[in-house]
Design a protein around this motif. Structure first.
Motif, PDB file in Angstrom:
ATOM      1  N   PHE A   1       5.828  -0.691   7.880  1.00 27.59           N
ATOM      2  CA  PHE A   1       5.941   0.554   7.127  1.00 27.59           C
ATOM      3  C   PHE A   1       7.385   0.864   6.788  1.00 27.59           C
ATOM      4  CE2 PHE A   1       1.729   2.436   7.258  1.00 27.59           C
ATOM      5  CZ  PHE A   1       1.105   1.675   8.222  1.00 27.59           C
TER       6      PHE A   1
ATOM      7  N   HIS B   1       8.038   6.246  11.628  1.00 29.60           N
ATOM      8  CA  HIS B   1       6.939   5.617  10.925  1.00 29.60           C
ATOM      9  C   HIS B   1       6.113   4.789  11.904  1.00 29.60           C
ATOM     10  CE1 HIS B   1      10.228   2.714  10.981  1.00 29.60           C
ATOM     11  NE2 HIS B   1       9.307   1.776  10.958  1.00 29.60           N
TER      12      HIS B   1
ATOM     13  N   ARG C   1      -1.958  12.321  19.866  1.00 31.80           N
ATOM     14  CA  ARG C   1      -0.557  12.682  20.090  1.00 31.80           C
ATOM     15  C   ARG C   1      -0.314  12.863  21.567  1.00 31.80           C
ATOM     16  NH1 ARG C   1       1.712  17.763  16.876  1.00 31.80           N
ATOM     17  NH2 ARG C   1       0.931  16.467  15.183  1.00 31.80           N
TER      18      ARG C   1
ATOM     19  N   TYR D   1       0.610   5.272   1.307  1.00 32.20           N
ATOM     20  CA  TYR D   1      -0.133   6.207   2.134  1.00 32.20           C
ATOM     21  C   TYR D   1       0.472   7.600   2.012  1.00 32.20           C
ATOM     22  CZ  TYR D   1      -2.397   2.389   4.724  1.00 32.20           C
ATOM     23  OH  TYR D   1      -3.139   1.298   5.082  1.00 32.20           O
TER      24      TYR D   1
ATOM     25  N   GLY E   1      -7.368   5.360  12.451  1.00 30.03           N
ATOM     26  CA  GLY E   1      -7.998   6.381  13.247  1.00 30.03           C
ATOM     27  C   GLY E   1      -7.280   7.712  13.102  1.00 30.03           C
ATOM     28  N   THR E   2      -7.888   8.723  13.686  1.00 24.94           N
ATOM     29  CA  THR E   2      -7.349  10.074  13.556  1.00 24.94           C
ATOM     30  C   THR E   2      -6.093  10.295  14.391  1.00 24.94           C
ATOM     31  OG1 THR E   2      -8.994  10.692  15.206  1.00 24.94           O
ATOM     32  CG2 THR E   2      -9.528  11.149  12.905  1.00 24.94           C
TER      33      THR E   2
ATOM     34  N   GLN F   1       0.697  11.110   4.486  1.00 23.50           N
ATOM     35  CA  GLN F   1       0.469  11.613   5.835  1.00 23.50           C
ATOM     36  C   GLN F   1       0.876  13.072   5.894  1.00 23.50           C
ATOM     37  OE1 GLN F   1       2.756   9.834   9.080  1.00 23.50           O
ATOM     38  NE2 GLN F   1       1.026  10.126  10.469  1.00 23.50           N
TER      39      GLN F   1
ATOM     40  N   PHE G   1       0.832  -1.193   0.000  1.00 20.73           N
ATOM     41  CA  PHE G   1       0.000   0.000   0.000  1.00 20.73           C
ATOM     42  C   PHE G   1       0.875   1.254   0.000  1.00 20.73           C
ATOM     43  CE2 PHE G   1      -3.781  -2.403   1.146  1.00 20.73           C
ATOM     44  CZ  PHE G   1      -3.293  -3.446   1.919  1.00 20.73           C
TER      45      PHE G   1
ATOM     46  N   SER H   1       3.700   0.589   2.709  1.00 23.44           N
ATOM     47  CA  SER H   1       3.326  -0.358   3.757  1.00 23.44           C
ATOM     48  C   SER H   1       3.065  -1.716   3.143  1.00 23.44           C
ATOM     49  CB  SER H   1       2.075   0.139   4.490  1.00 23.44           C
ATOM     50  OG  SER H   1       1.642  -0.804   5.442  1.00 23.44           O
TER      51      SER H   1
ATOM     52  N   PRO I   1       1.552  16.536   7.869  1.00 24.39           N
ATOM     53  CA  PRO I   1       2.127  16.757   9.204  1.00 24.39           C
ATOM     54  C   PRO I   1       1.058  16.819  10.286  1.00 24.39           C
ATOM     55  CG  PRO I   1       3.173  18.177   7.588  1.00 24.39           C
ATOM     56  CD  PRO I   1       2.030  17.516   6.878  1.00 24.39           C
ATOM     57  N   GLY I   2       1.240  16.008  11.309  1.00 24.20           N
ATOM     58  CA  GLY I   2       0.302  16.003  12.431  1.00 24.20           C
ATOM     59  C   GLY I   2      -1.027  15.344  12.143  1.00 24.20           C
ATOM     60  N   GLN I   3      -1.142  14.681  11.008  1.00 21.69           N
ATOM     61  CA  GLN I   3      -2.414  14.075  10.625  1.00 21.69           C
ATOM     62  C   GLN I   3      -2.307  12.548  10.585  1.00 21.69           C
ATOM     63  OE1 GLN I   3      -5.216  16.063  10.099  1.00 21.69           O
ATOM     64  NE2 GLN I   3      -3.812  17.649  10.830  1.00 21.69           N
ATOM     65  N   SER I   4      -3.436  11.927  10.309  1.00 24.08           N
ATOM     66  CA  SER I   4      -3.465  10.474  10.202  1.00 24.08           C
ATOM     67  C   SER I   4      -2.984  10.030   8.820  1.00 24.08           C
ATOM     68  CB  SER I   4      -4.884   9.973  10.443  1.00 24.08           C
ATOM     69  OG  SER I   4      -4.920   8.562  10.465  1.00 24.08           O
ATOM     70  N   LEU I   5      -3.016   8.742   8.600  1.00 23.87           N
ATOM     71  CA  LEU I   5      -2.579   8.178   7.332  1.00 23.87           C
ATOM     72  C   LEU I   5      -3.769   8.071   6.382  1.00 23.87           C
ATOM     73  CD1 LEU I   5      -0.672   6.938   9.671  1.00 23.87           C
ATOM     74  CD2 LEU I   5       0.048   5.386   7.875  1.00 23.87           C
TER      75      LEU I   5
ATOM     76  N   PHE J   1      -2.120   5.402  16.966  1.00 21.40           N
ATOM     77  CA  PHE J   1      -3.187   5.203  15.997  1.00 21.40           C
ATOM     78  C   PHE J   1      -3.853   3.851  16.203  1.00 21.40           C
ATOM     79  CE2 PHE J   1      -2.507   8.742  13.191  1.00 21.40           C
ATOM     80  CZ  PHE J   1      -1.143   8.986  13.191  1.00 21.40           C
TER      81      PHE J   1
ATOM     82  N   LEU K   1       4.304   7.108   2.570  1.00 19.93           N
ATOM     83  CA  LEU K   1       4.720   5.876   3.245  1.00 19.93           C
ATOM     84  C   LEU K   1       4.308   4.656   2.439  1.00 19.93           C
ATOM     85  CD1 LEU K   1       3.474   7.080   6.679  1.00 19.93           C
ATOM     86  CD2 LEU K   1       5.793   6.229   6.374  1.00 19.93           C
TER      87      LEU K   1
END
Lengths: 114, 112
Positions: free
Chosen positions: A105, B42, B107, A35, B103-104, A37, A33, A94, A39-43, B88, A92
């Motif tokens: 990853f 990662h 941190r 992905y 998930g979101t 991402q 996969f 994976s 900065p500061g966020q989910s994948l 996560f 990323l």
């Protein structure tokens, strides 16, 4: 387990150019996969790389912008085409085996578009 | 679409305090995984939960899967500075998809 070599680890690119990211796995894996991402966020899943056939893209991602190759079970590339500053992100790679097994990853590629 | 939300988004704790992050899915999950991502790193797999109501422990970390298989939690006892990072959850919907939904994230910052 699987060890993934992803490169480049980071790059700064001019807008309008393209960058190809490589992902090499030390063993044959079923699922690969790509992905993104922020900065500061989910994948966010870009696509599933399928061996020997076209990748399966998620909503909001298209092949012309993110062409993916997977010539064999251990290698894949993601190209970010005609880049704009909005493409600045971490990308990323994976992998995981068939079924709901753990994912591994790569170290990620930190892309900055100027 | 299917969503997996985590709360809180951020958490700052004093070293030695406990920490909990909650993961809530809009759909029933066949199983759920937890990952930790250190700053600049990662995601790294921590654990997988499969059974309804399942509880698993890894040293100071306790993971729980809800009875309805739509939520999960991660609890860290007596946090240490090495716990810093983003946690996560990743859920596998029962709809048969091969893709897991991340998930979101939460941190965590641990203050020495």
């Amino acid at each position: 387990s699987a060890v993934i070599s992803q490169k480049p680890s980071r790059d700064i690119c001019q807008r309008g150019t393209s960058l190809t990211i490589q992902c090499q796995v030390d063993s044959q894996v079923t699922m690969m996969f790509w992905y993104r991402q922020q900065p500061g966020q989910s994948l966010t899943l870009i696509a599933t790389a399928n061996q020997g056939s076209e990748a399966t893209y998620e909503s909001g991602f298209v092949i012309d912008k993110f062409p993916i190759s997977r010539p064999n079970l251990t290698f894949s590339t993601l190209t970010v085409s005609n880049m704009s500053p909005e493409d600045s992100s971490i990308y990323l790679c994976s992998v995981r085996g068939r079924g709901n097994t753990e994912a591994f990853f790569g170290q990620g590629t930190r892309l900055t578009v100027v | 679409g299917q969503q997996v939300m985590q709360i809180p988004q951020y958490q700052h704790v004093q070293e030695g305090e406990d920490f909990t992050t909650y993961c809530n899915s809009s759909t029933t999950l066949s199983n759920i995984q937890w990952y930790k991502q250190r700053p600049g790193g990662h995601p790294v797999f921590l654990i997988q939960l499969v059974k309804s109501g399942e509880v698993k422990k890894q040293k100071r970390l306790t993971f729980q899967f809800g009875e309805a298989k739509k939520n999960s939690s991660l609890h860290i006892t007596a946090t240490q500075t090495t716990d810093v990072g983003t946690y996560f959850c990743a859920g596998f919907p029962t709809s048969g998809t091969y893709k897991y939904i991340f998930g979101t994230g939460t941190r965590l910052k641990v203050l020495a």
